[in-house]
Design a protein around this motif. Structure first.
Motif, mmCIF file in Angstrom:
data_model
loop_
_atom_site.group_PDB
_atom_site.id
_atom_site.type_symbol
_atom_site.label_atom_id
_atom_site.label_comp_id
_atom_site.label_asym_id
_atom_site.label_seq_id
_atom_site.Cartn_x
_atom_site.Cartn_y
_atom_site.Cartn_z
ATOM 1 N N MET A 136 -43.577 31.613 14.808
ATOM 2 C CA MET A 136 -42.706 31.064 13.789
ATOM 3 C C MET A 136 -41.273 31.567 14.022
ATOM 4 N N SER A 137 -40.314 30.774 13.633
ATOM 5 C CA SER A 137 -38.917 31.167 13.774
ATOM 6 C C SER A 137 -38.083 30.401 12.753
ATOM 7 N N LEU A 138 -36.863 30.841 12.578
ATOM 8 C CA LEU A 138 -35.908 30.147 11.724
ATOM 9 C C LEU A 138 -34.960 29.364 12.616
ATOM 10 N N ARG A 139 -34.605 28.172 12.180
ATOM 11 C CA ARG A 139 -33.688 27.327 12.946
ATOM 12 C C ARG A 139 -32.361 27.212 12.204
ATOM 13 N N PHE A 140 -31.297 27.427 12.957
ATOM 14 C CA PHE A 140 -29.944 27.229 12.447
ATOM 15 C C PHE A 140 -29.359 26.040 13.193
ATOM 16 N N LYS A 141 -28.913 25.041 12.465
ATOM 17 C CA LYS A 141 -28.324 23.866 13.095
ATOM 18 C C LYS A 141 -27.011 24.251 13.768
ATOM 19 N N GLY A 142 -26.880 23.842 15.019
ATOM 20 C CA GLY A 142 -25.655 24.123 15.750
ATOM 21 C C GLY A 142 -24.426 23.575 15.044
ATOM 22 N N ALA A 143 -24.560 22.396 14.430
ATOM 23 C CA ALA A 143 -23.425 21.783 13.722
ATOM 24 C C ALA A 143 -22.946 22.665 12.575
ATOM 25 N N ASP A 144 -23.851 23.420 11.944
ATOM 26 C CA ASP A 144 -23.482 24.340 10.866
ATOM 27 C C ASP A 144 -22.961 25.665 11.421
ATOM 28 N N LEU A 145 -23.533 26.091 12.541
ATOM 29 C CA LEU A 145 -23.227 27.403 13.102
ATOM 30 C C LEU A 145 -21.908 27.431 13.878
ATOM 31 N N ARG A 146 -21.560 26.348 14.555
ATOM 32 C CA ARG A 146 -20.351 26.335 15.386
ATOM 33 C C ARG A 146 -19.081 26.695 14.609
ATOM 34 N N ASN A 157 -20.619 25.585 23.060
ATOM 35 C CA ASN A 157 -20.293 24.636 24.127
ATOM 36 C C ASN A 157 -21.384 23.596 24.371
ATOM 37 N N SER A 158 -22.226 23.361 23.385
ATOM 38 C CA SER A 158 -23.306 22.387 23.536
ATOM 39 C C SER A 158 -23.624 21.789 22.166
ATOM 40 N N GLU A 159 -24.632 20.989 22.147
ATOM 41 C CA GLU A 159 -25.134 20.431 20.887
ATOM 42 C C GLU A 159 -26.360 21.208 20.410
ATOM 43 N N ASP A 160 -26.667 22.346 21.044
ATOM 44 C CA ASP A 160 -27.891 23.090 20.763
ATOM 45 C C ASP A 160 -27.902 23.707 19.366
ATOM 46 N N ASP A 161 -29.108 23.953 18.897
ATOM 47 C CA ASP A 161 -29.359 24.719 17.686
ATOM 48 C C ASP A 161 -29.713 26.140 18.108
ATOM 49 N N LEU A 162 -29.885 27.024 17.135
ATOM 50 C CA LEU A 162 -30.269 28.407 17.394
ATOM 51 C C LEU A 162 -31.569 28.708 16.680
ATOM 52 N N GLU A 163 -32.511 29.295 17.392
ATOM 53 C CA GLU A 163 -33.737 29.791 16.781
ATOM 54 C C GLU A 163 -33.671 31.302 16.721
ATOM 55 N N VAL A 164 -34.056 31.848 15.569
ATOM 56 C CA VAL A 164 -34.074 33.295 15.363
ATOM 57 C C VAL A 164 -35.491 33.689 14.975
ATOM 58 N N SER A 165 -36.025 34.664 15.670
ATOM 59 C CA SER A 165 -37.319 35.242 15.306
ATOM 60 C C SER A 165 -37.172 36.755 15.363
ATOM 61 N N ALA A 166 -38.149 37.454 14.795
ATOM 62 C CA ALA A 166 -38.013 38.907 14.696
ATOM 63 C C ALA A 166 -39.364 39.599 14.765
ATOM 64 N N THR A 167 -39.302 40.844 15.243
ATOM 65 C CA THR A 167 -40.413 41.780 15.096
ATOM 66 C C THR A 167 -39.911 42.855 14.135
ATOM 67 N N GLU A 168 -40.667 43.901 13.936
ATOM 68 C CA GLU A 168 -40.217 44.982 13.055
ATOM 69 C C GLU A 168 -38.982 45.694 13.589
ATOM 70 N N THR A 169 -38.759 45.618 14.903
ATOM 71 C CA THR A 169 -37.652 46.377 15.499
ATOM 72 C C THR A 169 -36.644 45.537 16.270
ATOM 73 N N GLN A 170 -36.895 44.244 16.474
ATOM 74 C CA GLN A 170 -36.004 43.442 17.305
ATOM 75 C C GLN A 170 -35.775 42.057 16.719
ATOM 76 N N LEU A 171 -34.567 41.535 16.974
ATOM 77 C CA LEU A 171 -34.241 40.140 16.687
ATOM 78 C C LEU A 171 -34.171 39.389 18.006
ATOM 79 N N PHE A 172 -34.654 38.169 18.009
ATOM 80 C CA PHE A 172 -34.601 37.317 19.188
ATOM 81 C C PHE A 172 -33.826 36.059 18.829
ATOM 82 N N LEU A 173 -32.788 35.766 19.598
ATOM 83 C CA LEU A 173 -31.962 34.591 19.387
ATOM 84 C C LEU A 173 -32.060 33.716 20.620
#
Length: 121
Positions: free
Chosen positions: A1-11, A95-111
């Motif tokens: 599972m992960s959270l998605r951030f729309k690139g259009a919102d994040l840019r 520099n793209s149309e990409d979105d960002l996915e964020v997931s996490a463990t107890e000690t790390q974030l993954f983007l």
């Protein structure tokens, strides 16, 4: 599972952080969102540019839905993680149309930059 951030919102948030020469913050409290460490404020004092994770905006999504989604992916504790907006993954988002996915463990974030979904806008 992960959270998605729309690139259009994040840019715009990333661009604001770069212009203001500050960090971008991944915050988990009332939802999950990115904002510039030093960003423009609205008249009510809230940050003007905020990029919420899809389904995690307390202003538009039902409380039980966003709360459970954020808790499941990022845990129960509130936090703010300061990140460099010039990091490679953010440069790719800018520099793209990409979105960002964020997931996490107890000690790390993954983007991870990902292709936008068809309904991602």
């Amino acid at each position: 599972m992960s959270l998605r951030f729309k690139g259009a919102d994040l840019r715009p948030v990333l661009a604001e952080a770069i212009v203001n020469q500050c960090n971008v913050i991944l915050a988990k409290d009332q939802g999950a969102y990115f904002l510039a460490e030093r960003g423009e404020r609205r008249t009510d004092g809230r940050q003007k540019l905020i990029a919420y994770a899809v389904g995690c905006n307390p202003d538009t999504d039902p409380f039980d839905d966003w709360w459970e989604l954020v808790r499941a992916e990022l845990g129960g504790d509130d936090f703010g993680e300061f990140l460099d907006p010039k990091d490679g993954v953010f440069t790719r988002i800018l520099n793209s149309e990409d979105d960002l996915e964020v997931s996490a463990t107890e000690t790390q974030l993954f983007l991870q930059a990902v292709e936008p979904t068809k309904n991602s806008g």
